[in-house]
Scaffold this active site. Structure first.
Site, PDB file in Angstrom:
ATOM      1  N   GLY A  59      -9.902 -16.704 -10.843  1.00 34.35           N
ATOM      2  CA  GLY A  59     -10.977 -17.209  -9.933  1.00 34.35           C
ATOM      3  C   GLY A  59     -10.605 -18.286  -9.125  1.00 34.35           C
ATOM      4  O   GLY A  59      -9.562 -19.095  -9.417  1.00 34.35           O
ATOM      5  N   CYS A  86      -5.505 -16.522 -16.289  1.00 39.52           N
ATOM      6  CA  CYS A  86      -5.427 -17.294 -15.358  1.00 39.52           C
ATOM      7  C   CYS A  86      -6.490 -18.819 -15.253  1.00 39.52           C
ATOM      8  O   CYS A  86      -6.484 -19.330 -16.000  1.00 39.52           O
ATOM      9  CB  CYS A  86      -5.589 -16.537 -13.864  1.00 39.52           C
ATOM     10  N   TYR A  87      -7.621 -18.372 -14.328  1.00 42.09           N
ATOM     11  CA  TYR A  87      -8.486 -19.294 -14.243  1.00 42.09           C
ATOM     12  C   TYR A  87      -9.285 -19.603 -15.788  1.00 42.09           C
ATOM     13  O   TYR A  87      -9.625 -20.382 -16.295  1.00 42.09           O
ATOM     14  CB  TYR A  87      -9.667 -19.326 -13.452  1.00 42.09           C
ATOM     15  N   HIS A 175      -1.232 -12.465 -14.841  1.00 42.35           N
ATOM     16  CA  HIS A 175      -2.298 -11.329 -14.965  1.00 42.35           C
ATOM     17  C   HIS A 175      -1.665 -10.174 -15.568  1.00 42.35           C
ATOM     18  O   HIS A 175      -0.969  -9.032 -15.042  1.00 42.35           O
ATOM     19  CB  HIS A 175      -2.549 -11.013 -13.214  1.00 42.35           C
ATOM     20  N   GLU A 177      -3.275  -7.409 -16.157  1.00 44.05           N
ATOM     21  CA  GLU A 177      -4.085  -6.136 -15.477  1.00 44.05           C
ATOM     22  C   GLU A 177      -3.276  -5.513 -14.367  1.00 44.05           C
ATOM     23  O   GLU A 177      -3.589  -4.431 -14.131  1.00 44.05           O
ATOM     24  CB  GLU A 177      -5.509  -6.473 -15.075  1.00 44.05           C
ATOM     25  N   SER A 229     -22.861  14.482   1.625  1.00 45.30           N
ATOM     26  CA  SER A 229     -21.901  14.018   2.705  1.00 45.30           C
ATOM     27  C   SER A 229     -20.436  14.971   2.544  1.00 45.30           C
ATOM     28  O   SER A 229     -19.788  15.112   3.474  1.00 45.30           O
ATOM     29  CB  SER A 229     -21.439  12.785   2.726  1.00 45.30           C
ATOM     30  N   GLY A 231     -18.236  13.978   0.471  1.00 50.02           N
ATOM     31  CA  GLY A 231     -17.424  13.028  -0.252  1.00 50.02           C
ATOM     32  C   GLY A 231     -17.586  13.287  -1.923  1.00 50.02           C
ATOM     33  O   GLY A 231     -18.627  13.908  -2.232  1.00 50.02           O
ATOM     34  N   ASP A 233     -18.447  11.287  -4.273  1.00 45.83           N
ATOM     35  CA  ASP A 233     -19.585  10.703  -4.820  1.00 45.83           C
ATOM     36  C   ASP A 233     -20.704  11.505  -4.816  1.00 45.83           C
ATOM     37  O   ASP A 233     -21.426  11.713  -5.917  1.00 45.83           O
ATOM     38  CB  ASP A 233     -19.586   9.297  -4.510  1.00 45.83           C
ATOM     39  N   SER A 234     -21.159  11.945  -3.493  1.00 46.31           N
ATOM     40  CA  SER A 234     -22.362  12.453  -3.388  1.00 46.31           C
ATOM     41  C   SER A 234     -22.251  13.986  -3.863  1.00 46.31           C
ATOM     42  O   SER A 234     -23.279  14.574  -4.385  1.00 46.31           O
ATOM     43  CB  SER A 234     -22.893  12.696  -1.897  1.00 46.31           C
ATOM     44  N   SER A 235     -21.048  14.658  -3.758  1.00 48.04           N
ATOM     45  CA  SER A 235     -20.959  15.834  -4.314  1.00 48.04           C
ATOM     46  C   SER A 235     -20.922  15.859  -6.065  1.00 48.04           C
ATOM     47  O   SER A 235     -21.769  16.879  -6.551  1.00 48.04           O
ATOM     48  CB  SER A 235     -19.630  16.357  -4.089  1.00 48.04           C
ATOM     49  N   LYS A 375     -14.310   4.913  -9.079  1.00 42.16           N
ATOM     50  CA  LYS A 375     -13.809   6.152  -8.187  1.00 42.16           C
ATOM     51  C   LYS A 375     -13.069   7.127  -8.974  1.00 42.16           C
ATOM     52  O   LYS A 375     -13.448   8.539  -9.050  1.00 42.16           O
ATOM     53  CB  LYS A 375     -13.393   5.750  -6.958  1.00 42.16           C
TER      54      LYS A 375
END
Ligand code: XMP
Length: 519
Positions: A59, A86-87, A175, A177, A229, A231, A233-235, A375
């Site tokens: 951060g 890190c932080y 990091h 990750e 839509s 896309g 997500d909504s599908s 996602k």
């Protein structure tokens, strides 16, 4: 704060790093459920039983100032393993009496080579003779905190990995990750499974059954509407609810006229014919074009589209009686992004419109079955629900659609030109097996005309900008390095086939400093 009722989890405390979400994703990819919380929220944890480990993120804060972000000290004495990144490392060092210096001349950004000093459970199979690790720090720990020992070092920072194995507290300056850290995954794996001893149980497919069961229980025999839509997500939301309740789901598709070529028709047919959903199609493209006439300011465009969408959706939903729920494809990153590490809103770069703006004014109860997922997890879920592969693997597409890819004012003609160019670009990416290697690709239309020559005639037409980026989550991105012959081919094909374009340029900017979309 929402806690998933899974038995075991890893908590990631977000101190405001751009990489916090990446930590959470890596942990889940490795098979352990993870949740991100703010430092403030750590004070509200009253059940530590389910928490098998805590990761403190990086951060922008510095422990060298009098005021700095922290968590209550008692959390370190709950016998829960802690890894500071890190932080996070600097905070641990500060709390346990180490010394941290604002390291002018000693700061490290980017690649650094790490060397082993001692063996540790955390670094089993992590070191090879010269590991590259990825750094991004100004401050350095210069004196070990009490009870800790040094495990690894770099040229500029002698205390790059530290541990107090008795208390199970660990810190790394780099990091693990990010993919640029060699064996970073191994280090995280050691922390999760050897030190925290969390079971490798989390996988998205097993969540599907639970999600469907929960939806059944919540919805019972009530009606649900869903803005579809096309896309991913909504599908996925629509298919999940359909599997849970079969009837009583009404999907509303609003055609804004700002989708990619033939996309709307394609999506409508799939959901209506293949999945046999109850889909209502609203053709509102003329309304959108009219409202957007002569508007060239990006924020104004976004606001107009967002408001109009809400208005139309509200009007249509009023025509259906007795609706109790509104289903939305909100994802986990949407939830995290709406709060910052200090609990306040992060600074606004663009006002992102999606259906997320809908419910406040509405009479419905909200269901957001994807709110705990990333996602790529939603894509796996879609796959296991039998969602058509094209929709499932589609690149992200912004809520305001092509409106923010036509820089400046919007006309029907410009939409047509852009749809044609984009169609060619995406088709060529697919044909050349490049689509899946790219996180997001699209064509945009620049707001000026330039002179060209075709045959023996002078032309004066628009410039098409192509954008293709690699990214992990859309927060940072790099432009995709196409082979020259692909760029030659695509430029030629677009100019030859799309009336209205006589010049093609390729955008080679990364994010930051640019953004993925142009507006
Ligand atoms: P930027 O342009 O901010 O975009 O780098 C990051 C990611 O977000 C998408 N994006 C949006 N998605 N509504 C959305 O649902 C929006 O208004 C919106 N604006 C940008 C963008 O396509 C990229 O994937």
């Amino acid at each position: 704060m929402q806690f998933h009722n899974t038995k075991e989890k890893i908590i990631i405390v977000d101190f405001g790093s751009q990489l916090t979400k990446l930590i959470a994703r890596r942990v889940r990819d490795l098979g352990a459920y993870s949740e991100i919380i703010t430092p403030k929220e750590t004070k509200k944890i009253n059940n530590f039983k389910m928490i098998k480990g805590i990761i403190l993120s990086g951060g922008p804060s510095t422990v060298t100032k009098q005021k700095f972000q922290s968590i209550p000290k008692y959390i370190f004495y709950k016998n829960i393993p802690i890894l500071g990144i890190c932080y996070g490392l600097q905070l641990i060092s500060k709390i346990f009496g180490g010394q941290i210096k604002s390291s002018s001349g000693k700061r490290e950004f980017g690649r650094a080579i790490i060397y082993k000093k001692k063996n540790s459970q955390l670094t089993k199979n992590f070191f090879n003779s010269k590991n590259a690790v990825w750094m991004s720090h100004e401050d350095s720990v210069v004196k070990l905190p009490k009870g800790f020992r040094a495990i690894g070092y770099t040229k500029n920072s002698k205390l790059t990995i530290i541990e107090n194995s008795k208390e199970k507290i660990y810190g790394v300056q780099f990091h693990p990750e990010v993919t640029h850290t060699e064996n970073g995954k191994q280090l995280l794996k050691n922390f999760l499974f050897s030190i925290c001893k969390i079971k490798q149980k989390w996988n998205i497919k097993s969540q599907k059954i639970k999600l469907i069961k929960d939806l059944k229980k919540t919805i019972k025999s009530d009606k649900v509407i869903c803005a579809l839509s096309g896309g991913v997500d909504s599908s996925v939301v629509a298919l999940l609810i359909n599997q849970a309740i079969k009837k009583n789901l009404i999907c509303i598709m609003v055609d804004t006229g700002l989708m990619r070529k033939d996309e709307f028709k394609y999506t409508y047919n799939i959901f209506k014919k293949k999945y046999k959903l109850n889909v209502r199609l609203i053709n509102a493209s003329n309304f959108f074009i009219k409202k957007l006439q002569n508007i060239s300011d990006p924020e104004k465009k976004r606001k107009i589209i967002g408001n109009l969408f809400i208005k139309i959706f509200e009007k249509e939903s009023k025509k259906i009686k007795n609706i109790k729920f509104l289903a939305q494809g909100t994802l986990y990153p949407d939830i995290i992004e709406s709060r910052s590490s200090s609990g306040s809103k992060t600074s606004k770069i663009k006002s992102h419109h999606n259906v997320g703006g809908l419910p406040k004014k509405m009479r419905f109860k909200l269901i957001e079955p994807l709110k705990e997922f990333f996602k790529d997890e939603v894509r796996i879920l879609g796959n296991s629900l039998g969602l058509n592969k094209e929709i499932c693997n589609r690149h992200p597409f912004p809520g305001p659609g092509l409106a923010i890819r036509i820089v400046g004012n919007i006309t029907k003609e410009k939409i047509r030109i852009l749809q044609d160019a984009d169609f060619i670009f995406i088709n060529e990416l697919n044909k050349n097996n490049l689509y899946k290697k790219i996180w997001q690709a699209y064509a945009a239309l620049l707001p000026f005309k330039t002179v060209g020559v075709m045959g023996d005639s002078r032309t004066y037409e628009y410039t098409c900008l192509l954008r293709a980026v690699t990214s992990e989550d859309g927060m940072t991105a790099d432009y995709f390095n196409f082979p020259k012959d692909f760029l030659d081919k695509i430029s030629n094909k677009i100019i030859n086939n799309v009336k209205g374009i006589n010049r093609v340029v390729y955008d080679i900017s990364s994010k930051p400093p640019s953004t993925i979309e142009l507006e």
